[in-house]
Design a protein around this motif. Structure first.
Motif, PDB file in Angstrom:
ATOM      1  N   TRP A 108       0.838  -1.208   0.000  1.00 52.31           N
ATOM      2  CA  TRP A 108       0.000   0.000   0.000  1.00 52.31           C
ATOM      3  C   TRP A 108       0.876   1.263   0.000  1.00 52.31           C
ATOM      4  N   ALA A 109       1.918   1.277   0.827  1.00 47.57           N
ATOM      5  CA  ALA A 109       2.819   2.426   0.890  1.00 47.57           C
ATOM      6  C   ALA A 109       3.565   2.593  -0.431  1.00 47.57           C
ATOM      7  N   ARG A 110       3.969   1.485  -1.030  1.00 46.56           N
ATOM      8  CA  ARG A 110       4.686   1.559  -2.306  1.00 46.56           C
ATOM      9  C   ARG A 110       3.802   2.154  -3.389  1.00 46.56           C
ATOM     10  N   GLN A 111       2.534   1.719  -3.457  1.00 48.52           N
ATOM     11  CA  GLN A 111       1.625   2.235  -4.473  1.00 48.52           C
ATOM     12  C   GLN A 111       1.339   3.719  -4.274  1.00 48.52           C
ATOM     13  N   LYS A 112       1.136   4.139  -3.019  1.00 43.44           N
ATOM     14  CA  LYS A 112       0.884   5.555  -2.752  1.00 43.44           C
ATOM     15  C   LYS A 112       2.086   6.417  -3.139  1.00 43.44           C
TER      16      LYS A 112
END
Length: 448
Positions: A27-31
């Motif tokens: 999730w952090a990578r996509q954001k």
């Protein structure tokens, strides 16, 4: 109290577990990828009430990782004081980045590989006041270790790099003085030649809550070393609305051996020391600099300049300048000149411009020297005076010259008048006898 402590401990464990899971990392990578408009890789992540840990962070070049990596960092550690947020303070105890690599590229069309990440500045109404900074930010320590920074210019076909960078900021705050320290090896490559220079910087800064009129930066010492040559710079800038600048530069032990690797056909020379000092007030809106002092000193030369420089038109306005040259000391910088020309004497000069009127004076006293195929000049005295006005279309000049050539006296004079459409000159040169040395002997001397 026990219940609160138990709840905090449980929350800490839950936060660590959740933040280190694969779904939280993804999730952090996509954001991050959405915000940066680039592909992002992240191997590990975890968070707690005291900070965040990131491992294996990579940001791709435009077009994805097949085109290369723009930024990478092996480890990122951030430690914060959450209780400070209750007082509208963002207190970062430590921000540590280890083994980072940054690759900057200027493409052949003039664009950069970071375009799209850095947002374009938005035009704001002139009467709009800057918004107050929402938080008081303090940072006890920002540290970057083993960092490599490269810049490639595909237009100029050059490459510059800073390797093994150790960067540290201590006691950073928007309303307090903080210090900066950098050590690195700087490298520059062009036309197949490479120069590597160890460098270091120590500086202090004060931002005054981004009040630019009261902010300042002081570089206590910037040093660079290349072979036996060294470079030192001290700099202070106050009031970033109308910057007041003081700079002092010093070069030591610059020789032909130092520059031979990146300059061709350099005659043998030795410059033991060169120093320069500048004090100026810069008017950013008018694009002018009021230079209160600009001085240059090296063995045999002293010069001064003061005046206004219009850097939009690349020309000075009103100014005063002067110089003094000891010809014998200047000649010692290049050993060939000592034997070839045997220069002596003092050369002084001055020039000034006021309201478009320019005057200049040059005087030579006790001059002497040897000119190949001509002979020895001794007891040479010369003076020259010139004045110009009306945009350098009208003016006059006069000069005189006297001395001895191979022991025989000579003298001369010059008068010159310049009008918009014509020049008038009167040149006189008198010598009772001109005795030149035999050409064959001079040729033999040059062969020897």
């Amino acid at each position: 109290m026990a219940v609160i402590l138990f709840g905090l401990a449980g929350g800490e464990v839950a936060l660590r577990w959740a933040s280190s899971s694969d779904w939280a990392r993804e999730w952090a990578r996509q954001k991050a990828a959405e915000m940066l408009h680039r592909d992002v890789r992240l191997q590990k992540m975890s968070a707690s009430f005291s900070g965040i840990k990131l491992d294996g962070l990579e940001i791709a070049e435009p077009g994805g990782f097949d085109e290369g990596t723009f930024v990478s960092a092996q480890r990122v550690r951030v430690r914060v004081n959450l209780l400070a947020l209750l007082c509208k303070r963002l207190s970062v105890r430590a921000f540590i980045i280890t083994q980072a690599k940054v690759n900057l590229v200027r493409r052949e069309d003039g664009t950069f590989n970071f375009d799209g990440i850095v947002p374009a500045a938005e035009d704001k109404p002139k009467d709009e006041k800057p918004s107050a900074w929402p938080l008081d930010i303090t940072l006890d320590r920002l540290s970057m270790r083993d960092m490599d920074l490269t810049y490639t210019d595909l237009q100029q076909h050059t490459r510059a790099a800073a390797s093994d960078v150790a960067f540290q900021i201590s006691q950073f705050g928007l309303k307090q003085k903080f210090s900066v320290e950098i050590k690195s090896v700087l490298t520059y490559e062009t036309q197949g030649k490479t120069i590597s220079v160890p460098a270091g910087l120590q500086a202090q800064a004060y931002l005054e809550g981004f009040n630019l009129a009261r902010a300042y930066v002081e570089v206590g010492r910037f040093t660079a070393q290349y072979k036996d040559a060294s470079f030192t710079l001290r700099l202070r800038v106050e009031d970033f609305t109308r910057p007041l600048v003081h700079a002092a530069l010093q070069l030591e032990n610059v020789t032909s051996a130092v520059v031979a690797e990146w300059m061709d056909d350099v005659p043998e020379f030795t410059l033991p020391e060169l120093s320069a000092v500048a004090d100026a007030r810069i008017d950013l809106k008018a694009q002018k600099a009021d230079i209160q002092q600009l001085s240059l000193e090296l063995p045999g030369l002293e010069s001064q300049f003061a005046g206004e420089w219009d850097y939009a038109r690349q020309q000075p306005n009103d100014f005063e300048t002067s110089f003094t040259v000891d010809l014998a000391d200047i000649a010692k910088l290049v050993p060939l000149w000592v034997e070839e020309y045997r220069l002596k004497g003092e050369l002084t000069g001055s020039a000034s411009q006021k309201e478009g009127a320019l005057t200049a004076d040059v005087v030579l006293k006790n001059g002497a020297g040897r000119v190949p195929y001509t002979g020895e000049f001794t007891k040479v005295a010369a003076s020259f005076h010139a004045q110009e006005k009306a945009g350098l279309t009208e003016g006059s000049a006069s000069g005189s010259l006297s001395g001895r050539l191979n022991g025989d006296p000579f003298n001369g004079s010059l008068t010159l008048t310049q009008l918009p459409d014509e020049w008038k000159a009167d040149v006189k040169l008198r010598a009772g006898r001109v005795a030149l040395p035999p050409l064959v002997r001079l040729l033999d001397e040059r062969r020897t």
